[in-house]
Scaffold this motif. Structure first.
Motif, PDB file in Angstrom:
ATOM      1  N   VAL A 149       1.615   2.001  35.553  1.00 28.20           N
ATOM      2  CA  VAL A 149       0.370   1.648  36.235  1.00 28.20           C
ATOM      3  C   VAL A 149      -0.826   2.260  35.510  1.00 28.20           C
ATOM      4  CG1 VAL A 149      -0.928   1.876  38.375  1.00 28.20           C
ATOM      5  CG2 VAL A 149       1.532   1.450  38.450  1.00 28.20           C
ATOM      6  N   GLU A 150      -0.697   3.559  35.198  1.00 25.11           N
ATOM      7  CA  GLU A 150      -1.842   4.294  34.671  1.00 25.11           C
ATOM      8  C   GLU A 150      -2.231   3.860  33.257  1.00 25.11           C
ATOM      9  OE1 GLU A 150      -3.666   6.494  36.397  1.00 25.11           O
ATOM     10  OE2 GLU A 150      -2.367   6.262  38.158  1.00 25.11           O
ATOM     11  N   LYS A 151      -1.229   3.479  32.469  1.00 21.59           N
ATOM     12  CA  LYS A 151      -1.538   3.301  31.044  1.00 21.59           C
ATOM     13  C   LYS A 151      -2.462   2.105  30.795  1.00 21.59           C
ATOM     14  CE  LYS A 151       2.245   0.488  29.200  1.00 21.59           C
ATOM     15  NZ  LYS A 151       3.423   0.481  28.327  1.00 21.59           N
ATOM     16  N   ASN A 152      -2.585   1.214  31.773  1.00 24.48           N
ATOM     17  CA  ASN A 152      -3.478   0.075  31.583  1.00 24.48           C
ATOM     18  C   ASN A 152      -4.860   0.296  32.182  1.00 24.48           C
ATOM     19  OD1 ASN A 152      -1.593  -1.511  30.212  1.00 24.48           O
ATOM     20  ND2 ASN A 152      -0.592  -2.018  32.154  1.00 24.48           N
ATOM     21  N   LYS A 153      -5.060   1.472  32.764  1.00 26.72           N
ATOM     22  CA  LYS A 153      -6.368   1.725  33.358  1.00 26.72           C
ATOM     23  C   LYS A 153      -7.394   2.061  32.286  1.00 26.72           C
ATOM     24  CE  LYS A 153      -5.022   2.893  38.005  1.00 26.72           C
ATOM     25  NZ  LYS A 153      -4.803   3.974  38.960  1.00 26.72           N
ATOM     26  N   GLU A 154      -8.686   1.933  32.677  1.00 24.61           N
ATOM     27  CA  GLU A 154      -9.759   2.092  31.689  1.00 24.61           C
ATOM     28  C   GLU A 154      -9.771   3.458  31.029  1.00 24.61           C
ATOM     29  OE1 GLU A 154     -10.659   0.602  34.620  1.00 24.61           O
ATOM     30  OE2 GLU A 154     -11.544  -1.334  34.093  1.00 24.61           O
ATOM     31  N   TYR A 155      -9.507   4.519  31.834  1.00 21.79           N
ATOM     32  CA  TYR A 155      -9.671   5.834  31.231  1.00 21.79           C
ATOM     33  C   TYR A 155      -8.661   6.084  30.122  1.00 21.79           C
ATOM     34  CZ  TYR A 155      -5.773   7.720  34.017  1.00 21.79           C
ATOM     35  OH  TYR A 155      -4.555   7.969  34.558  1.00 21.79           O
ATOM     36  N   VAL A 156      -7.496   5.472  30.272  1.00 22.20           N
ATOM     37  CA  VAL A 156      -6.504   5.629  29.202  1.00 22.20           C
ATOM     38  C   VAL A 156      -6.925   4.820  27.981  1.00 22.20           C
ATOM     39  CG1 VAL A 156      -4.108   5.227  28.548  1.00 22.20           C
ATOM     40  CG2 VAL A 156      -4.644   6.118  30.808  1.00 22.20           C
ATOM     41  N   GLN A 157      -7.418   3.602  28.249  1.00 24.47           N
ATOM     42  CA  GLN A 157      -7.898   2.778  27.126  1.00 24.47           C
ATOM     43  C   GLN A 157      -9.032   3.480  26.400  1.00 24.47           C
ATOM     44  OE1 GLN A 157      -8.808  -0.933  29.009  1.00 24.47           O
ATOM     45  NE2 GLN A 157      -6.667  -1.572  29.069  1.00 24.47           N
ATOM     46  N   ALA A 158      -9.931   4.086  27.213  1.00 20.77           N
ATOM     47  CA  ALA A 158     -11.053   4.788  26.603  1.00 20.77           C
ATOM     48  C   ALA A 158     -10.561   5.918  25.710  1.00 20.77           C
ATOM     49  CB  ALA A 158     -11.966   5.338  27.699  1.00 20.77           C
ATOM     50  N   ALA A 159      -9.596   6.680  26.223  1.00 21.03           N
ATOM     51  CA  ALA A 159      -9.059   7.780  25.425  1.00 21.03           C
ATOM     52  C   ALA A 159      -8.453   7.256  24.135  1.00 21.03           C
ATOM     53  CB  ALA A 159      -8.000   8.536  26.240  1.00 21.03           C
ATOM     54  N   ARG A 160      -7.787   6.109  24.238  1.00 21.67           N
ATOM     55  CA  ARG A 160      -7.145   5.539  23.051  1.00 21.67           C
ATOM     56  C   ARG A 160      -8.217   5.114  22.043  1.00 21.67           C
ATOM     57  NH1 ARG A 160      -3.514   1.137  25.022  1.00 21.67           N
ATOM     58  NH2 ARG A 160      -2.557   2.782  26.251  1.00 21.67           N
ATOM     59  N   VAL A 161      -9.285   4.525  22.566  1.00 19.46           N
ATOM     60  CA  VAL A 161     -10.345   4.025  21.679  1.00 19.46           C
ATOM     61  C   VAL A 161     -10.985   5.165  20.889  1.00 19.46           C
ATOM     62  CG1 VAL A 161     -12.672   3.031  21.647  1.00 19.46           C
ATOM     63  CG2 VAL A 161     -10.865   1.953  22.992  1.00 19.46           C
ATOM     64  N   ILE A 162     -11.201   6.318  21.564  1.00 15.55           N
ATOM     65  CA  ILE A 162     -11.833   7.404  20.814  1.00 15.55           C
ATOM     66  C   ILE A 162     -10.816   8.173  19.976  1.00 15.55           C
ATOM     67  CG2 ILE A 162     -13.776   7.688  22.411  1.00 15.55           C
ATOM     68  CD1 ILE A 162     -12.302  10.138  23.541  1.00 15.55           C
ATOM     69  N   GLY A 163      -9.594   7.655  19.907  1.00 10.86           N
ATOM     70  CA  GLY A 163      -8.656   8.189  18.929  1.00 10.86           C
ATOM     71  C   GLY A 163      -7.805   9.359  19.399  1.00 10.86           C
ATOM     72  N   VAL A 164      -7.597   9.501  20.708  1.00  9.96           N
ATOM     73  CA  VAL A 164      -6.696  10.554  21.181  1.00  9.96           C
ATOM     74  C   VAL A 164      -5.252  10.124  20.880  1.00  9.96           C
ATOM     75  CG1 VAL A 164      -5.981  11.876  23.197  1.00  9.96           C
ATOM     76  CG2 VAL A 164      -8.333  11.074  23.010  1.00  9.96           C
ATOM     77  N   GLY A 165      -4.432  11.068  20.449  1.00 10.79           N
ATOM     78  CA  GLY A 165      -3.050  10.746  20.091  1.00 10.79           C
ATOM     79  C   GLY A 165      -2.206  10.422  21.314  1.00 10.79           C
ATOM     80  N   SER A 166      -1.057   9.720  21.076  1.00  7.58           N
ATOM     81  CA  SER A 166      -0.196   9.306  22.192  1.00  7.58           C
ATOM     82  C   SER A 166       0.261  10.488  23.022  1.00  7.58           C
ATOM     83  CB  SER A 166       1.035   8.581  21.658  1.00  7.58           C
ATOM     84  OG  SER A 166       0.651   7.470  20.910  1.00  7.58           O
TER      85      SER A 166
END
Lengths: 330, 315
Positions: free
Chosen positions: B196-213
């Motif tokens: 559920v969480e991984k598709n939310k915006e805050y996770v996407q945002a973190a991914r966009v700014i380059g946070v590692g998995s």
């Protein structure tokens, strides 16, 4: 439907192969099978010859295939501790465990369903609250402690019931039963009560919550509006529709009952498979352990398969995506 | 800000929290928490509130063996709840036993949660073949009761380790067996939340700014999946304590030189027929009270966090 059965059958075969692989690994790599079979004075050459004869030098794949072939023909090897074929030991112990499990399951059903219906129909009554309180205690009391308390009260203090063993058994050739003699019935009362206690509370709570849910549905309201008697509504309409999940859960619990019989059999020294398995663990008797594992897995897989198929036969609304989720609440 | 002010602020935050209101409103929850806390504290401070150290043979006197509780005939005020076959004061033995039961319980839940949360995060976040592999193993394992899996793991380790090594490592073996048998619930729940969480915006945002998995899983997803984990851990604690007691009762748990509650019951069972009922009954009552209290606490926590999350009960 046929596709579903085939798919579930295939899954079951895969699970069984996985379990067989665990059994094989235990058999082959925990301890040295040759060292278990020979005495101290056996020379290295003789050991090597035996190794060869047992096929322990073949490739692992060949050995595994041979193992699967063996257990498929109920050739489970020889017990390290008792020096007798495991298949023979299990065949001796199987009737005791199955009888105990069946009586426990029947008792849980026959007492648990009426208790669940009662608590759902009269939630405010004192007796309902008492049932629920008892069920909570029943869940929290460890199985073995219930058994010990029963022994203390009915065996030691009151001296009413035998505290160990199966009583007199009647040999039917391939099956020995304790259910044909009075002492057999007396002996099974306490173990079956102990073993069935948890399932009873589970069934009671399940029937209660399902029934409460069904009683809220529209067709129950309509049935009442049509002027049907309370009895017809409660039992003809409501109870009938709660029984599907009850059947499923009971079916799945049958496997757990057989497994939990290990504890009950220890408390009451019931000469079943569980006691055999426990002794095998204490002596690290790998052939018995591995065979018990495979056999129990077979029970579980067969019951799961039967329940799944039954579920789809009984309730056509269910499709494959919900089918696997059934009964995994615990 | 002074430390006291900070403490006051934190206390106020707890008081204003929904959970706290829920908690104080539920008599059962408060009662269960009180019983649990009492047993945990008594076990923790056992050396200071018991008359003897039941593990120290020098303090035991065989002449004191089989003393009944004080209110029964032949009772002795030195041994309020009576003694066992070794002359051990039962009250002391029970608190020391509860220590071991709780220690094994907490340690195995910690192990189960670590394995389960890690695998659940990885399965949910990675998806695909990794997810399928982990969840199939979980499916197979959960179709067998935890006690059977724990028994089996214990049996295998018995076969691998030499006998004296096994006794030495018995506690670790036990924790490993119980922990490894209980990870599935954690993995399933955490996987569900992760999906559920991984598709939310805050996770996407973190991914966009380059946070590692790894950092996303640990720092962003995990904190949002912790609620259900706490619930499962509480109910899991009851299961773990029960499993430990059962294994010890079956004679494959802790060695009898340092008995847990289950071992005490196992020892006491031998003297049931000669009339020494107290050896088995008191440890059993303490064990049942502990499990019941933790179970009730878990039930309440589950309802408080999420009324829809109905699941299993401890066995």
């Amino acid at each position: 439907m046929i596709a579903l059965v085939l798919r579930r059958l295939l899954q079951s075969v895969v699970v069984m192969l996985a379990v067989a692989l665990i059994g094989f690994t235990l058999f082959r790599y925990v301890g040295d099978p040759v060292a278990q079979m020979v005495g101290q004075e056996t020379s290295l050459e003789e050991r090597a010859a035996l190794r060869d004869e047992l096929g322990l030098n073949d490739s692992v794949v060949v050995q595994f295939a041979r193992y699967v072939g063996d257990i498929a023909q109920a050739r489970f090897g020889i017990s390290y501790a008792i020096d007798r074929p495991v298949a023979e030991l299990i065949a001796e112990r199987l009737p005791a465990t199955l009888e105990l499990s069946l009586v426990a399951a029947l008792y849980a059903l026959l007492v648990g369903i009426p208790m669940g219906v009662y608590t759902a129909l009269h939630p405010a009554r004192l007796l309902s609250k008492a049932f629920l309180a008892v069920s909570l205690v029943g869940i929290s009391l460890p199985t073995f402690f219930i058994g010990i308390l029963l022994i203390l009260v009915f065996g030691v203090w009151l001296g009413l019931l035998p505290t160990f063993g199966r009583g007199e058994v009647v040999d039917l050739g391939w099956w020995s039963t304790g259910l044909l003699t009075a002492s057999g019935w007396k002996s099974i009362l306490m173990p079956a009560f102990t073993l069935g206690m948890f399932q009873l509370t589970l069934i009671m709570r399940l029937v209660r919550s399902e029934m409460l849910e069904v009683l809220r549905t529209d067709y129950i309201k309509f049935a009442r509006a049509r002027g049907l008697s309370d009895r017809a509504v409660n039992f003809g309409h409501a109870l009938k529709n709660t029984l599907v999940p009850v059947i499923t859960v009971t079916g799945l619990q049958l496997g757990s009952i057989i497994a939990f019989a290990i504890i009950t059999e220890t408390v009451f020294q019931w000469p079943g498979m569980g006691l055999l398995f426990l002794q095998a663990i204490q002596f690290a008797d790998i052939p018995v352990m591995a065979s018990y594992l495979v056999l129990i897995a077979l029970f579980f897989v067969a019951i799961n398969l039967a329940v799944d198929i039954l579920y789809h036969v009984v309730d056509p609304r269910l499709r494959i995506d919900r089918g696997t989720g059934a009964g995994q609440g615990r | 800000m002074t430390a006291i002010a900070r403490f006051r602020q934190a206390a106020a935050r707890v008081r204003d929290h929904d959970l706290w209101h829920d908690f104080t409103a539920s008599k059962i929850a408060v009662g269960a928490a009180a019983v649990t806390a009492a047993i945990v504290l008594a076990a923790l401070f056992a050396p200071w509130i018991t008359p003897q150290n039941p593990f120290d043979p020098a303090e035991l006197d065989l002449l004191d063996a089989f003393t009944p509780p004080v209110w029964a005939e032949g009772g002795d005020w030195r041994f309020v709840l009576g003694t066992d076959d070794q002359g051990r004061d039962l009250y002391s033995a029970m608190l020391y036993g509860a220590r071991i039961s709780l220690l094994v319980g907490f340690a195995s839940v910690l192990l189960a949660a670590s394995i389960g949360v890690t695998l659940g995060l990885v399965a949910g976040y990675a998806g695909g073949a990794v997810d399928a592999a982990i969840m199939r193993v979980a499916d197979v394992q959960i179709s067998f009761p935890a006690i059977l899996v724990a028994l089996l793991i214990d049996g295998v380790l018995r076969g691998i380790l030499p006998r004296d090594r096994h006794d030495e490592l018995a506690l670790y073996v036990l924790v490993f067996a119980i922990g490894a048998s209980g990870w599935v619930q954690f993995a399933r729940t955490v996987r569900g939340s992760t999906l559920v969480e991984k598709n939310k915006e805050y996770v996407q945002a973190a991914r966009v700014i380059g946070v590692g998995s790894g950092a996303i899983m640990l720092r962003h997803i995990l904190p949002n999946a912790m609620g259900p984990v706490l619930v499962i851990a509480t109910i899991g604690l009851a299961v773990a304590i029960l499993t430990e007691a059962t294994l010890s009762f079956l004679g494959v748990g802790v060695p009898p030189t340092e008995p847990s509650l289950g071992t005490l019951i196992d020892i006491g069972q031998d003297f049931l027929f000669s009339g020494e009922w107290w050896i088995v009954v008191f440890p059993g009552v303490l064990l049942a009270a502990l499990i019941l209290a933790v179970n009730l606490l878990g039930d309440w926590l589950r309802d408080a966090f999420n009324p829809k999350l109905r699941g299993g009960v401890a066995r």
